[in-house]
Design a protein around this motif. Structure first.
Motif: not given
Length: 173
Positions: A126, A129-130, A132-134, A136, A139
């Protein structure tokens, strides 16, 4: 028995040596560091169990871990159930737990410490992935490496199956 090695943060200098993070810059490494727990296990300890919810990436920084199927009627510590052994050789960390990014998000094997002790870095999916969302690019770089791990593990599994089938075919003659 599980030992938590304190609240001390994992150092950026340790993270930058780990292959999955080698292409990340200092800011990205610092962000990852904030998501890490460092744990220590002793020989025979189970890190996680087959069919557990896969919610973390595990990085073996010291020691040896066996990945095993848990077969009905067999003791879970049985060497014959080992699919692969993961060794942190010469300081090279190894990745476990990529199942947290692949449906059905379940651990496909159980992991056991088989050395006197092993140290691991555990990162919650979690939190990752937070990040990664910020970011890319982060990610992409991390998941690109994980794809290589998945491919390698699949090849290892194919080798085990081929060897086992070969032994079964030969014993029937």
């Amino acid at each position: 028995m599980l030992f938590r090695s304190g609240i001390a943060m994992v150092s950026v200098s340790l993270l930058e040596k780990i292959d999955i993070f080698k292409e990340l810059d200092d800011n990205q490494l610092e962000a990852i560091r904030d998501c890490c727990d460092e744990l220590e296990f002793g020989r025979g300890d189970k890190l996680f169990t087959e069919d557990d919810d896969a919610v973390q990436i595990w990085i073996i920084t010291e020691g040896n871990v066996d990945l095993r199927f848990e077969l009905p009627g067999k003791p879970p510590a049985s060497k014959e159930q080992t699919v692969t052994s993961i060794k942190s050789d010469a300081g090279v960390a190894k990745i476990l737990g990529w199942s947290c990014f692949v449906p059905p998000y379940k651990m496909r094997l159980s992991a056991f410490c088989v050395s006197r002790h092993c140290k691991v870095i555990r990162i919650e999916k979690k939190s990752l992935t937070e990040l990664f969302e910020k970011d890319t690019r982060m990610a992409y770089l991390v998941l690109k490496y994980l794809i290589q791990v998945v491919g390698y593990r699949f090849q290892q599994f194919q080798d085990v199956v081929a060897t086992t089938m070969g032994e079964n075919l030969m014993s029937g003659w």
